[in-house]
Motif scaffolding. Structure first.
Motif, PDB file in Angstrom:
ATOM      1  N   SER A  56       1.135  -1.210  -0.177  1.00  0.00           N
ATOM      2  CA  SER A  56       0.476  -0.113  -0.253  1.00  0.00           C
ATOM      3  C   SER A  56       0.808   0.897  -0.265  1.00  0.00           C
ATOM      4  CB  SER A  56      -1.234   0.104   1.048  1.00  0.00           C
ATOM      5  OG  SER A  56      -1.982   0.794   1.216  1.00  0.00           O
ATOM      6  N   VAL A  74      -8.246  -1.420  -3.935  1.00  0.00           N
ATOM      7  CA  VAL A  74      -7.766  -2.837  -3.994  1.00  0.00           C
ATOM      8  C   VAL A  74      -9.166  -3.372  -3.703  1.00  0.00           C
ATOM      9  CG1 VAL A  74      -5.905  -4.497  -2.209  1.00  0.00           C
ATOM     10  CG2 VAL A  74      -5.280  -2.325  -3.561  1.00  0.00           C
ATOM     11  N   ARG A  85      -3.965 -10.455  -2.342  1.00  0.00           N
ATOM     12  CA  ARG A  85      -2.908 -10.370  -1.039  1.00  0.00           C
ATOM     13  C   ARG A  85      -2.855 -10.843  -0.816  1.00  0.00           C
ATOM     14  NH1 ARG A  85      -7.046  -5.926   1.227  1.00  0.00           N
ATOM     15  NH2 ARG A  85      -8.856  -5.176   0.141  1.00  0.00           N
ATOM     16  N   GLU A  94       0.728  -6.020   4.070  1.00  0.00           N
ATOM     17  CA  GLU A  94       0.124  -6.847   2.940  1.00  0.00           C
ATOM     18  C   GLU A  94       0.582  -6.449   1.865  1.00  0.00           C
ATOM     19  OE1 GLU A  94      -4.174  -6.534   3.010  1.00  0.00           O
ATOM     20  OE2 GLU A  94      -4.086  -8.230   3.733  1.00  0.00           O
ATOM     21  N   TYR A  96      -0.015  -5.963  -2.739  1.00  0.00           N
ATOM     22  CA  TYR A  96      -1.415  -6.835  -3.385  1.00  0.00           C
ATOM     23  C   TYR A  96      -0.564  -7.293  -5.115  1.00  0.00           C
ATOM     24  CZ  TYR A  96      -2.953  -4.081  -0.104  1.00  0.00           C
ATOM     25  OH  TYR A  96      -3.254  -3.095   0.918  1.00  0.00           O
TER      26      TYR A  96
END
Length: 169
Positions: A56, A74, A85, A94, A96
């Motif tokens: 992120s 997302v 994820r 996390e 992506y």
């Protein structure tokens, strides 16, 4: 490129600018096709990243948007099976990720929608009857969905064969 330019970071700046141009151009095309702007930008950024995965914070920095904007984008992209994820090993952060086959998976998911829509269209045809304008329009939609479902199955089989032949997988 001479060493002086490399030391000034112009090669990295040029690469970042090229990535940004790609992201914004492809995102604009996705928006034109119906996707909302932020998910389109996030998807294009992930697609054009070296590893196919970003956090992120990395997405926020690259796109110059808030983490909340990335989170919403997302969430949408995961819902339509265009990104997944994953947890970074040893971290709560996390990442992506886009896969090479995200379009295939997304289209396969649409198969269930087509079947649900067909059921509703059949009910509409029964309710209005083929002797009414709305019944004929609904039946035309039903026939299109039936055709699309049949062709998608065949198309997916041909894609799998094409992919195996041309992309080795």
């Amino acid at each position: 490129m001479d060493e002086r330019q490399a030391d000034n970071g112009t090669e990295g700046d040029d690469e970042a600018a090229a990535v940004s141009r790609f992201v914004e151009r492809f995102a604009a095309q996705l928006v034109q096709a119906g996707m909302t702007r932020m998910p389109a930008r996030v998807f294009a950024a992930l697609l054009s990243s070296e590893q196919g995965a970003l956090t992120s914070a990395e997405l926020s920095g690259q796109l110059k948007v808030s983490p909340a904007a990335v989170s919403g984008a997302v969430r949408y992209l995961a819902q339509v099976n265009l990104v997944s994820r994953e947890r970074e090993p040893g971290s709560r952060r996390e990442r992506y990720r886009v896969q090479g086959d995200q379009w295939y998976d997304a289209l396969l998911e649409r198969d269930a929608f087509l079947r649900n829509w067909q059921t509703t269209m059949r009910e509409g045809v029964e309710q209005f009857g083929l002797d009414t304008p709305q019944g004929r329009r609904i039946n035309d939609t039903l026939e299109f969905f039936l055709f699309l479902e049949k062709e998608l199955g065949s198309l997916m089989q041909r894609w799998a064969a094409h992919r195996a032949e041309h992309l080795g997988g």
